[in-house]
Structures are given as structure tokens and as C-alpha cells.
Design an enzyme around this catalytic site. Structure first.
Site, PDB file in Angstrom:
ATOM      1  N   ASP A 102     -16.864 -14.408  -1.440  1.00  0.00           N
ATOM      2  CA  ASP A 102     -15.670 -14.885  -2.145  1.00  0.00           C
ATOM      3  C   ASP A 102     -14.652 -15.489  -1.184  1.00  0.00           C
ATOM      4  O   ASP A 102     -14.796 -15.407   0.039  1.00  0.00           O
ATOM      5  CB  ASP A 102     -15.038 -13.730  -2.939  1.00  0.00           C
ATOM      6  CG  ASP A 102     -14.882 -12.452  -2.114  1.00  0.00           C
ATOM      7  OD1 ASP A 102     -15.101 -12.496  -0.898  1.00  0.00           O
ATOM      8  OD2 ASP A 102     -14.529 -11.415  -2.700  1.00  0.00           O
ATOM      9  N   ASN A 145     -10.908  -0.251  -7.845  1.00  0.00           N
ATOM     10  CA  ASN A 145     -11.178  -0.313  -9.293  1.00  0.00           C
ATOM     11  C   ASN A 145     -12.637  -0.664  -9.586  1.00  0.00           C
ATOM     12  O   ASN A 145     -12.988  -0.960 -10.725  1.00  0.00           O
ATOM     13  CB  ASN A 145     -10.231  -1.317  -9.972  1.00  0.00           C
ATOM     14  CG  ASN A 145     -10.426  -2.738  -9.438  1.00  0.00           C
ATOM     15  OD1 ASN A 145     -11.309  -2.982  -8.611  1.00  0.00           O
ATOM     16  ND2 ASN A 145      -9.617  -3.671  -9.918  1.00  0.00           N
ATOM     17  N   HIS A 197     -14.361  -3.214  -8.194  1.00  0.00           N
ATOM     18  CA  HIS A 197     -14.767  -4.623  -8.066  1.00  0.00           C
ATOM     19  C   HIS A 197     -15.658  -4.819  -6.844  1.00  0.00           C
ATOM     20  O   HIS A 197     -15.524  -4.135  -5.830  1.00  0.00           O
ATOM     21  CB  HIS A 197     -13.569  -5.579  -8.072  1.00  0.00           C
ATOM     22  CG  HIS A 197     -12.732  -5.634  -6.839  1.00  0.00           C
ATOM     23  ND1 HIS A 197     -11.411  -5.270  -6.815  1.00  0.00           N
ATOM     24  CD2 HIS A 197     -13.002  -6.053  -5.585  1.00  0.00           C
ATOM     25  CE1 HIS A 197     -10.914  -5.461  -5.609  1.00  0.00           C
ATOM     26  NE2 HIS A 197     -11.873  -5.928  -4.834  1.00  0.00           N
TER      27      HIS A 197
HETATM   28  C1  GLP Z   1     -11.417  -7.355  -1.365  1.00  0.00           C
HETATM   29  C2  GLP Z   1     -12.761  -8.069  -1.268  1.00  0.00           C
HETATM   30  C3  GLP Z   1     -13.921  -7.155  -1.565  1.00  0.00           C
HETATM   31  C4  GLP Z   1     -13.748  -5.840  -0.808  1.00  0.00           C
HETATM   32  C5  GLP Z   1     -12.484  -5.168  -1.257  1.00  0.00           C
HETATM   33  C6  GLP Z   1     -12.269  -3.799  -0.630  1.00  0.00           C
HETATM   34  O1  GLP Z   1     -10.889  -7.342  -2.637  1.00  0.00           O
HETATM   35  N1  GLP Z   1     -12.832  -9.204  -2.136  1.00  0.00           N
HETATM   36  O2  GLP Z   1     -15.124  -7.803  -1.191  1.00  0.00           O
HETATM   37  O3  GLP Z   1     -14.863  -5.008  -1.039  1.00  0.00           O
HETATM   38  O4  GLP Z   1     -11.414  -6.035  -0.883  1.00  0.00           O
HETATM   39  O5  GLP Z   1     -11.630  -3.908   0.592  1.00  0.00           O
HETATM   40  P1  GLP Z   1     -11.555  -2.773   1.667  1.00  0.00           P
HETATM   41  O6  GLP Z   1     -12.883  -2.736   2.327  1.00  0.00           O
HETATM   42  O7  GLP Z   1     -10.476  -3.222   2.596  1.00  0.00           O
HETATM   43  O8  GLP Z   1     -11.237  -1.505   0.965  1.00  0.00           O
END
Ligand code: GLP
Length: 247
Positions: A67, A136, A138
Site C-alpha cells: 500500500d 482494528n 486491517h
Molecule cells: C499501517 C500499514 C499496515 C501495518 C499497520 C500496523 O496501517 N498500512 O500494513 O500493518 O500500519 O502498523 P504497526 O506495525 O506499526 O503496528
């Protein structure tokens, strides 16, 4: 779905990196699906270490990222292209021309989405996809919703994601409100999927992902249907599984 329980963040990172190490050795010209966020940083560090020690060769590896924020280009230090350059690509012998991140500055996001899907197809699909997970549920930027989206497209970020990601920006107003993301359907087509999570904030969502109902309200729960998904978590992210299942 295989769950690997690890001592701590370092252990989780090493085990995830080991799967990518094997993938690159088994197929030097593989297509890696890569992720951003704070979670994969340790995995990338371990891969860089093995590269520096002469154990890994990225020269034929190709990559596609999940993304990108809409409105940020690769020179913006909060863009995911910048993140990938800083945290992996600049430190190994991957050919940058073989690395792909959706273009957050494209004039037409629908066209960019179609281009990105076609690109993944033309590479022969993803051999191994790395995933983090949002609080959440995602993955990529597939936010909880009433239906699994079919094709890579521009997504509106939820308030919860905007708040969670605000820590990387100067102010919350600087966090882009939309992103372009590979969809669940594309992630599900990856031959192997590796999801990593650490820390207490991820414990409940990891339980939901692995043992809750399969629902677009918890996008990562779709991985229960993936034929080769590995979830690698540290003790803290495993805590709710432990509490509810007594494992
Ligand atoms: C962002 C990215 C995700 C990632 C998420 C969690 O929203 N688009 O791909 O998994 O953050 O981030 P973190 O690893 O900092 O908790």
C-alpha cells in the site's frame, strides 16, 4: 493457519526473516510482497544482516508493496516508498527497478489500482507476502467493512487507523485520509502469507484473526481460509489466545 509463538520482538523478527531467507534461497527470482509499519523493521534488519554476512542475495528478487498513502510521493519521509528504501532496499543488493510500491501521486487512483493489479499478475503473482496488522484488524490498508473489496483501490482510512498512525507524523492533521491498497483478494492469492504481530495492543485482534468468525469486519480473519498462512507473534500478542484457550 499455523501460529508460531515467540519469546519477544527479536525472536519474532528472526523467525519471520528466516522464512524469507528460505524463500529467497529456494527461488532467487521470487516475488516478495512487502509491508510497512513498525512491526516489520526488525525482520528487515535481520535480512540486511544476513545480506551483509554474504548469506543472502537479492539481485534477482522482485517486490511489490501492499500500500501507499494517497498524496505522498517517494521523497516524503512518511511515504511507504521512502520507508522501504530506508529500511531495506538501500541496504541490500536488490535492483530498485524491481521494487514496486503503488503510486500515491497518480492522477487517477482507479487506473493506478488496475495498473498495480496487472503488474502483480505479470510478475506471476506473489510467492511470499509479509503482513503486519492494524489494531482494528486491517492488513495493508483494508479497513473493517461490510464486504471484502475485490480490486485494489483507494481506501478511506478509519479514525482508529489515522490515530494509530499519527505517531509517525508531526500532527494528526498531516496523516493522509486515504491510501491505495492491495485488496484481501490479491493478498489471498499470494502463495504463502506471513503475518507478524507483537505487543499487548495486538493481543485481542490476533485472537479474533485466528479464532474469531471470518468477517470483513476483521479483514485479517480472511487468512483463516488461506492454504499457507503463518502467524508469528510474541508472548504479548499471544496473550488473549492463551487466556481464552488456555494453550
Ligand atoms: C499501517 C500499514 C499496515 C501495518 C499497520 C500496523 O496501517 N498500512 O500494513 O500493518 O500500519 O502498523 P504497526 O506495525 O506499526 O503496528
Amino acid at each position: 493457519m499455523k501460529i508460531i509463538r515467540c519469546k519477544d520482538y527479536e525472536d519474532m523478527s528472526k523467525k519471520a526473516a528466516a522464512l524469507f531467507f528460505s524463500q529467497i534461497h529456494m527461488k532467487p527470482d521470487c516475488v516478495l510482497g512487502l509491508a510497512t509499519g513498525s512491526t516489520p523493521v526488525g525482520t528487515y534488519k535481520q535480512l540486511i544482516k544476513w545480506y551483509e554476512e554474504g548469506e543472502l542475495d537479492f539481485s534477482k528478487v522482485k517486490s511489490v508493496n501492499l500500500d501507499e498513502y494517497v498524496g505522498l510521493d517517494g521523497t516524503n519521509d512518511q511515504s511507504y516508498r521512502y520507508f522501504m528504501n530506508e529500511n531495506l532496499f538501500n541496504h541490500v543488493n536488490i535492483d530498485k527497478a524491481n521494487t514496486n510500491v503503488p503510486n500515491g501521486k497518480a492522477d487517477n487512483m482507479n487506473e493506478e489500482a488496475l495498473r498495480y493489479e496487472a503488474l502483480i499478475e505479470s510478475l506471476g503473482g506473489i510467492d511470499m507476502q509479509l503482513l503486519g496488522i492494524g489494531n482494528n484488524g486491517h492488513i495493508g490498508f483494508n479497513e473493517p467493512s461490510d464486504a471484502f473489496d475485490k480490486i485494489t483501490h483507494e481506501v478511506k482510512l478509519t479514525d482508529s487507523t489515522i490515530h494509530a498512525n499519527a505517531r509517525f507524523f508531526e500532527t494528526i492533521d498531516d496523516v493522509p485520509k486515504t491510501a491505495i491498497s492491495m485488496v484481501i483478494g490479491t493478498i489471498m492469492k499470494a502463495k504463502k502469507v506471513v503475518l507478524i504481530a507483537n505487543g499487548p495492543k495486538k493481543a485481542d485482534i490476533i485472537y479474533e484473526t485466528c479464532f474469531g468468525p471470518i468477517t470483513p469486519n476483521v479483514p485479517a480473519s480472511a487468512l483463516q481460509m488461506h492454504p499457507d498462512a503463518t502467524i508469528i507473534v510474541d508472548e504479548e500478542a499471544y496473550a488473549t489466545i492463551l487466556a481464552k484457550r488456555g494453550e
